[in-house]
Enzyme design. Structure first.
Site, short mmCIF file in Angstrom:
data_model
loop_
_atom_site.label_atom_id
_atom_site.label_comp_id
_atom_site.label_asym_id
_atom_site.label_seq_id
_atom_site.Cartn_x
_atom_site.Cartn_y
_atom_site.Cartn_z
N ARG A 286 20.18 -57.55 18.94
CA ARG A 286 20.89 -58.50 19.05
C ARG A 286 20.70 -59.53 17.71
O ARG A 286 19.47 -59.26 17.04
CB ARG A 286 20.79 -59.25 20.15
CG ARG A 286 19.42 -60.11 19.99
CD ARG A 286 19.44 -61.34 21.37
NE ARG A 286 18.14 -61.96 21.39
CZ ARG A 286 17.70 -62.82 22.45
NH1 ARG A 286 18.93 -63.20 23.16
NH2 ARG A 286 16.56 -63.30 22.39
N ASN B 37 24.38 -67.85 19.70
CA ASN B 37 23.08 -68.09 20.40
C ASN B 37 22.01 -68.07 19.33
O ASN B 37 21.88 -67.38 18.45
CB ASN B 37 22.69 -66.86 21.26
CG ASN B 37 21.53 -67.28 22.14
OD1 ASN B 37 21.72 -67.85 23.28
ND2 ASN B 37 20.33 -66.71 22.06
N GLU B 38 21.36 -69.39 19.35
CA GLU B 38 20.12 -69.66 18.56
C GLU B 38 20.40 -69.15 16.94
O GLU B 38 19.62 -68.03 16.52
CB GLU B 38 18.88 -69.01 18.96
CG GLU B 38 18.46 -69.64 20.36
CD GLU B 38 17.23 -68.94 21.15
OE1 GLU B 38 16.84 -67.86 20.82
OE2 GLU B 38 16.84 -69.58 21.97
N GLU C 112 17.45 -74.00 27.62
CA GLU C 112 16.55 -72.91 28.06
C GLU C 112 15.33 -73.25 27.97
O GLU C 112 14.68 -73.78 26.89
CB GLU C 112 16.78 -71.53 27.11
CG GLU C 112 18.04 -70.76 27.22
CD GLU C 112 17.93 -69.68 26.07
OE1 GLU C 112 17.09 -69.15 25.80
OE2 GLU C 112 19.16 -69.49 25.66
N TRP D 97 8.19 -62.23 25.20
CA TRP D 97 8.22 -61.89 23.76
C TRP D 97 6.85 -62.83 23.20
O TRP D 97 6.13 -62.25 22.12
CB TRP D 97 9.46 -62.57 23.01
CG TRP D 97 9.62 -64.01 23.11
CD1 TRP D 97 10.81 -64.24 24.17
CD2 TRP D 97 8.98 -64.91 22.89
NE1 TRP D 97 10.83 -65.49 24.10
CE2 TRP D 97 9.83 -66.13 23.31
CE3 TRP D 97 8.09 -65.55 22.09
CZ2 TRP D 97 9.53 -67.52 22.96
CZ3 TRP D 97 7.64 -66.89 21.62
CH2 TRP D 97 8.55 -68.10 22.26
N GLU E 224 14.35 -57.64 28.27
CA GLU E 224 13.80 -59.01 28.82
C GLU E 224 13.42 -58.69 30.32
O GLU E 224 13.34 -60.03 30.64
CB GLU E 224 14.84 -60.10 28.45
CG GLU E 224 14.69 -60.44 26.86
CD GLU E 224 15.56 -61.57 26.36
OE1 GLU E 224 14.91 -62.10 25.81
OE2 GLU E 224 16.47 -61.91 26.85
N LYS E 225 13.34 -57.65 30.65
CA LYS E 225 13.06 -57.45 32.11
C LYS E 225 11.82 -58.16 32.68
O LYS E 225 11.76 -58.36 33.83
CB LYS E 225 13.27 -56.21 32.78
CG LYS E 225 12.43 -55.02 31.86
CD LYS E 225 12.82 -53.69 32.73
CE LYS E 225 12.06 -52.57 31.76
NZ LYS E 225 12.63 -52.58 30.37
N PHE E 226 10.75 -58.31 31.72
CA PHE E 226 9.63 -58.92 32.17
C PHE E 226 9.60 -60.49 31.84
O PHE E 226 8.60 -61.09 31.67
CB PHE E 226 8.34 -58.12 31.77
CG PHE E 226 8.28 -56.80 32.26
CD1 PHE E 226 8.31 -56.57 33.49
CD2 PHE E 226 8.53 -55.71 31.28
CE1 PHE E 226 8.25 -55.21 34.07
CE2 PHE E 226 8.43 -54.51 31.88
CZ PHE E 226 8.50 -54.33 32.91
N HIS E 227 10.72 -61.13 31.57
CA HIS E 227 10.72 -62.58 31.18
C HIS E 227 10.82 -63.15 32.72
O HIS E 227 11.82 -62.75 33.38
CB HIS E 227 11.92 -62.80 30.40
CG HIS E 227 11.90 -64.05 29.79
ND1 HIS E 227 12.29 -65.26 30.42
CD2 HIS E 227 11.65 -64.69 28.60
CE1 HIS E 227 12.10 -66.44 29.98
NE2 HIS E 227 11.72 -65.91 28.53
C1 GLA Z 1 15.67 -67.22 23.74
C2 GLA Z 1 17.32 -66.57 24.02
C3 GLA Z 1 17.36 -66.04 25.28
C4 GLA Z 1 16.33 -65.21 25.66
C5 GLA Z 1 15.14 -66.25 25.56
C6 GLA Z 1 13.59 -65.43 26.12
O1 GLA Z 1 15.66 -68.54 24.03
O2 GLA Z 1 18.24 -67.53 23.66
O3 GLA Z 1 18.65 -65.26 25.45
O4 GLA Z 1 16.18 -64.28 24.75
O5 GLA Z 1 14.98 -66.66 24.34
O6 GLA Z 1 12.57 -66.44 25.94
#
Ligand code: GLA
Length: 678
Positions: free
Chosen positions: A106, A144-145, A304, A312, A352-355
């Site tokens: 992404r 996003n970010e 968030e 990560w 991100e399944k382990f988040h």
């Molecule tokens: C960022 C992103 C989210 C996700 C989180 C995971 O903040 O905006 O989409 O990837 O990290 O920590």
């Protein structure tokens, strides 16, 4: 919103529709009142170029609306679909080394790409037209970010864009050649077309060129944000537009949030604690204070954070019981109008399944879910703090552009580190229970005048105007404390005329005759001479301070030495100085002290500033005030293993337990309490 916001990123496209009803029912159980939807949904909304499918999003939004849950609607422009990249591979960014990034992750975007800009505007317009006046819509969440995972692109399109950005900035080539110091190493440009982005070079690249490119990259992303924002303002009048920041210097380092803070209707921030850092609540507090500050003190929103593990990081360490609530409410204490998470339901597939999530893989019969439900009730109970503002005692000057400049190649020591100094000074102030705002070096006079103490941990790049600004702050009666390697260069990374630190020489009342970078592991001792402020009690009380990384040969010109070097390359010379200037005082610290050793220095400067020490508060018990029309609120967050007793200015009502609190509030180990003072 009528209450504080509670909820998270909701990605219903990852789940079959039958799950959506359960989602909404569970959201209601947890007290969720806001979710961010559609951030990564472009491929689902526009499966083929020009063919739009809103049916599923209509149904999701209706379900949420029926459940009384508001929506922060994403523009999905951080991940264009695969068909887009197939048609426009040139929109994938190119690294400094010339490697083009691939699709499959992404945020792979060349912000100068006209095809990307056009496609992003189209999908944003379509969303604005369809949902702009939907009653469930609470705000727009653009992209996003920005800046994460990559901001700069070195492709040919970006190169041409960079040249036009430079032409606008400098007008004439001569001005650019002067600003970049191209007389050095024969880099003079005779034609705009000769100028390239600062791609990988065999040895150190022109620093002014790199600094301008960093500014250009930020401006390119900002232009794309503004394009979306303008469309949404037009199609969705009155609905706030924002994009989620990552102000923590640990989490994003390419965005100048002083600029971006002015561009959003409400500052929104994402923050992830660094799990293996024992005292990561300090980094959290710093990020929250930065979030509030880049919006000029306005209430902001934590968009968030994590209920527990963060995938990560090297190890997905689970949060301890109670840690999530302390984290969430610490953000609220520092001005957030709620607590939002990434993400609502833990994914089954993808990176991100382990988040962690609000609804973990373990389901509702889990500690995390029970703590989420409990937190939802806390956030609801805190509704009265909405709109109040966090009260700060002092300010830290931080500047992203100075950081970018300082970390370029071939500085006097590779151990110089802007972020590290900012964190160390922040931690030292945190340990003194000083609540901090951040300010840019060119903050208005009235804004600065509100702070009795202004700390400058690392401001290598200090424009002449910023130097004059800080001088005036002191002349007006403020107490300034400046750390080494500040005030050295101007906006083009050129050394200010005369001896260092050019931009701050006068206010500090000294000259740095010579930098004395220390060898790896080398330490120097700093001795307080007779009559200087004694070192308060604490670790190593009475012993000399220890510095590493850096020392300087200082010549005072009005300043008085307060600590001197007992050994090392500047032995016998001043190390920490104090200068009366106008109605105020300017301190200078010429070596790298640990946060602990900074304490006595901050104590001395605080005495000048009239900031009383808080010896009544234990370490790692955070006490922060929010104040406004609805009252005066004291947040106490106990990060320790023991009960804490905290004195209150007057009695009040504790909002999470609904109990009365008298002059002394008992806060159990690991707990949070919020007292609304009578
Ligand atoms: C960022 C992103 C989210 C996700 C989180 C995971 O903040 O905006 O989409 O990837 O990290 O920590």
């Amino acid at each position: 919103m009528e209450r504080l916001a509670f909820g998270g990123d909701y990605n219903p496209e990852q789940w079959p529709e039958e799950v959506w009803r359960e989602d909404v029912a569970l959201m209601r159980e947890a007290g969720v009142n806001l979710v961010s939807v559609g951030i990564f949904s472009w491929a689902r909304l526009e499966p083929r170029e020009g063919s739009l499918d809103f049916g599923w999003l209509d149904r999701v939004i209706e379900l949420l609306h029926a459940g009384g849950i508001r929506v922060g609607l994403g523009t999905p422009t951080v991940v264009p679909p695969a068909w887009f990249y197939r048609a426009h591979p040139e929109a994938l960014p190119v690294s400094r080394e010339g490697q083009r990034w691939a699709f499959g992750s992404r945020g792979a975007i060349c912000h100068s790409s006209p095809a990307y800009q056009e496609a992003a505007a189209r999908i944003t317009r379509a969303l604005g037209e369809r949902y702009g006046d939907h009653p469930a819509l609470a705000m727009w969440h653009v992209h996003n970010e920005y800046g994460v995972p990559v901001l700069e692109c070195y492709c040919e399109t970006s190169a041409a864009h960079f040249r036009s950005w430079l032409a606008e900035r400098y007008g004439a080539l001569k001005a650019l050649n002067d600003a970049w110091g191209t007389a050095f190493w024969g880099q003079a440009y005779g034609d705009w077309e000769e100028i390239q982005p600062p791609r990988a070079t065999p040895t150190a690249c022109n620093p002014a060129q790199r600094l301008d490119f960093a500014r250009f990259a930020g401006d390119s992303a900002l232009a794309n944000y503004r394009r979306e924002r303008e469309l949404l303002h037009e199609l969705s009048p009155g609905v706030p537009v924002t994009t989620n920041f990552m102000v923590s210097p640990r989490q994003c380092d390419t965005i100048d949030y002083w600029r971006w803070g002015q561009e959003v209707d409400i500052v929104a921030n994402d923050h992830y604690t660094m799990a293996e850092d024992d005292r990561n609540h300090i980094g959290l507090a710093m990020a929250a204070d930065l979030s509030r500050s880049v919006g000029g003190g306005r209430p902001w929103l934590l968009l968030e954070h994590a209920t527990s593990a963060v995938n990560w990081q090297p190890r997905g360490i689970a949060k301890a019981p109670g840690e999530m609530a302390r984290n969430s409410l610490a953000h609220v204490a520092r001005g957030s109008e709620g607590a939002m998470f990434f993400q609502w339901r833990a994914s089954r597939a993808g990176a991100e399944k382990f988040h962690s999530a609000m609804l973990p893989h373990a389901g509702t019969d889990s500690r995390i879910w029970r703590e989420v439900v409990e937190l939802g009730a806390y956030v609801e109970a805190l509704a009265p703090v909405r709109g109040t503002r966090t009260a700060a005692d002092a300010a830290i000057v931080f500047d992203w552009q100075s950081w970018w400049a300082q970390r370029l190649e071939w500085r006097p020591s590779q151990d110089l580190d802007t972020r590290e100094r900012a964190e160390a000074y922040y931690a030292a102030l945190f340990d003194r229970h000083v609540t901090v705002d951040f300010v840019p070096p060119d903050a208005e006079r009235e804004r600065l005048a509100g702070y009795p103490l202004l700390v400058v941990p690392a401001l290598y790049l200090t424009t002449a105007a910023a130097g004059a600004n800080l001088r005036r702050y002191v002349a007006d009666g403020g107490t300034l404390l400046v750390s080494y390697f500040s005030g050295i260069v101007d906006e083009h990374d050129a050394v200010h005329p005369g001896p260092h630190p050019g931009a701050l020489r006068e206010v500090l009342g000294l000259v740095v005759e010579e930098f004395q970078p220390l060898r790896s592991g080398q330490r120097v001792r700093l001795q307080a001479p007779m009559g200087a402020p004694p070192r308060p009690s604490g670790p190593g009380g009475g012993s000399p301070l220890t510095g590493d990384v850096w020392a300087e040969t200082l010549v005072t010109a009005g300043a008085e030495p307060v600590w001197t070097y007992a050994d090392g390359p500047a032995a016998g010379g001043p190390a920490i100085t104090r200068h009366r200037h106008g109605d105020g005082t300017a301190w200078y610290v010429s070596s790298r002290l640990s946060a602990e050793d900074l304490d006595p220095v901050l104590a001395a400067a605080s005495a000048d500033a009239g900031i009383a020490p808080r010896e009544d508060l234990p370490r790692d018990v955070e006490v922060v005030r929010r104040e406004g029309e609805s009252g005066s609120f004291v947040f106490v967050i106990n990060h320790t293993g023991a009960e804490a007793k905290v004195p209150l200015a007057r009695p009040g009502t504790e909002l999470l337990t609904a109990e009365r609190a008298d002059g002394r509030l008992a806060v159990p180990s690991g707990a949070v309490r919020v007292v609304r003072l009578d």
